[in-house]
Design an enzyme around this catalytic site. Sequence first.
Site, PDB file in Angstrom:
ATOM      1  CD  GLU A  15      44.862  42.853  43.445  1.00 50.62           C
ATOM      2  OE1 GLU A  15      45.494  42.346  42.483  1.00 50.62           O
ATOM      3  OE2 GLU A  15      44.377  42.186  44.386  1.00 50.62           O
ATOM      4  CG  ASP A  42      44.347  34.805  49.302  1.00 50.97           C
ATOM      5  OD1 ASP A  42      43.770  35.144  48.250  1.00 50.97           O
ATOM      6  OD2 ASP A  42      45.568  34.524  49.334  1.00 50.97           O
TER       7      ASP A  42
END
Length: 252
Positions: free
Chosen positions: A141, A54
């Site tokens: 998150e 990613d």
Amino acid sequence: MGAQRVGRRRWLRWTAAALAASVLVVGVLALLVWNGVLWPNRFLASGYDVRGVDVSSYQGDIDWPVLADEDIDFAFIKATEGSSHVDERFAANWDGALATDLVVGAYHFLSFESPGETQAANMIEQVPATPGTLPPVVDAEYYAGFAADPPSVAELRAILDPLLADLEEHYGAPPILYTTQEFRERFLGDDYDDHPLWIRAVALTPDVPRHEWEFWQYSDRDVLDGYSGEETHIDMNVFDGSLEELQALTLD
């Protein structure tokens, strides 16, 4: 008495030398881990056949043909954050990755400071619903001061739920949820199990049972060829399945 003093001095010298050597070894090991030379999860993740990265603007200019040759099968690309931010490298990364044989997806970083509806609109405006690409990812998150002062579960879900619903309606598939183990336990539980789970666990294998996650981010300290940004490391992930099963997750 003299012999005892000599023996004690020798023992002290030996102890000091042993302590110094131990500190040196620990320091070298810590440096190797920090630089990604040694990483405990590499061995644990080696049993998975489908691997990917990613990326975001931190990796800078990416030479996608070179990166795609680094024994990877998929790539998630940062697209948006909150209700207005767009990753400055998204368009170039999206086009470049799609020109390779990688399975490609885009992710949105969840903000706790704006409505889910406007965050969904931001991602929808930037990320095409391209057949053969992975469903959109919502990265949920802690960030900034919210780690110490997080929203309540109700506040978080009031943002997350409409964001997920609007993305699913637009892209025609449940969004993938990326999160940490702590965040999942606190805010999500098993209420979002209809969404594919991408779990972050960079020290050991995930605490989440293997049958409950599809993607595992096992490292944030790898170094590959093909990019030249301010961040020298790149995140590594595995998919719990075959390449054919990964491709089956993509948009129609």
